[in-house]
Design an enzyme around this catalytic site. Structure first.
Site, PDB file in Angstrom:
ATOM      1  N   VAL A 146       9.252  -5.655  -6.793  1.00  0.00           N
ATOM      2  CA  VAL A 146       7.809  -5.611  -6.565  1.00  0.00           C
ATOM      3  C   VAL A 146       7.495  -4.315  -5.821  1.00  0.00           C
ATOM      4  O   VAL A 146       8.198  -3.936  -4.875  1.00  0.00           O
ATOM      5  CB  VAL A 146       7.334  -6.838  -5.757  1.00  0.00           C
ATOM      6  N   LYS A 150      18.456 -16.349  -1.590  1.00  0.00           N
ATOM      7  CA  LYS A 150      17.516 -16.648  -2.673  1.00  0.00           C
ATOM      8  C   LYS A 150      18.083 -17.721  -3.604  1.00  0.00           C
ATOM      9  O   LYS A 150      17.332 -18.544  -4.137  1.00  0.00           O
ATOM     10  CB  LYS A 150      17.149 -15.380  -3.440  1.00  0.00           C
ATOM     11  N   TYR A 184      21.437 -11.489   0.637  1.00  0.00           N
ATOM     12  CA  TYR A 184      20.109 -11.689   0.052  1.00  0.00           C
ATOM     13  C   TYR A 184      20.201 -12.611  -1.160  1.00  0.00           C
ATOM     14  O   TYR A 184      19.424 -13.555  -1.289  1.00  0.00           O
ATOM     15  CB  TYR A 184      19.501 -10.344  -0.345  1.00  0.00           C
ATOM     16  N   THR A 239       6.480  -2.665  -3.302  1.00  0.00           N
ATOM     17  CA  THR A 239       6.155  -2.758  -1.879  1.00  0.00           C
ATOM     18  C   THR A 239       6.888  -1.646  -1.144  1.00  0.00           C
ATOM     19  O   THR A 239       7.857  -1.072  -1.662  1.00  0.00           O
ATOM     20  CB  THR A 239       6.593  -4.108  -1.282  1.00  0.00           C
TER      21      THR A 239
END
Length: 96
Positions: A63, A34, A30, A65
């Site tokens: 965030v 990014k 990840y 989510t």
């Protein structure tokens, strides 16, 4: 955008792609993806600046989510999705 004299491109990255920010075990792929978005954004900004095209990236932290809450249950989020959307809309606007 070149034909119309400019515009804005807003990429979505993450603090995971920013150097010197703490990383977490198991996040190497990840972080690498990014980091790639961040470097791509910088290079594209340099390429398109002469054409009046602004290129930037929004790099939020955690965030609120479902994916974040379920994937990283021991971490606290920093932002709501609406806050990220507001940042993206601002960066895409002529005010940025």
């Amino acid at each position: 955008m070149k034909k119309t004299g400019g515009g804005a491109i807003v990429n979505i990255s993450s603090v995971a792609g920013v150097p010197f920010i703490q990383k977490f075990p198991g996040s190497s792929a990840y972080c690498a993806s990014k980091g790639g978005v961040t470097l791509f954004t910088e290079a594209l900004a340099a390429e398109l600046q002469p054409d009046g095209i602004r290129v930037c990236a929004v790099s939020p932290g955690g965030v609120n989510t479902r994916m974040f809450r379920e994937g990283l249950p021991n971490l606290q989020w920093d932002m709501e999705p609406e806050e990220v959307a507001e940042a993206i809309l601002f960066m895409a606007s002529p005010k940025a």
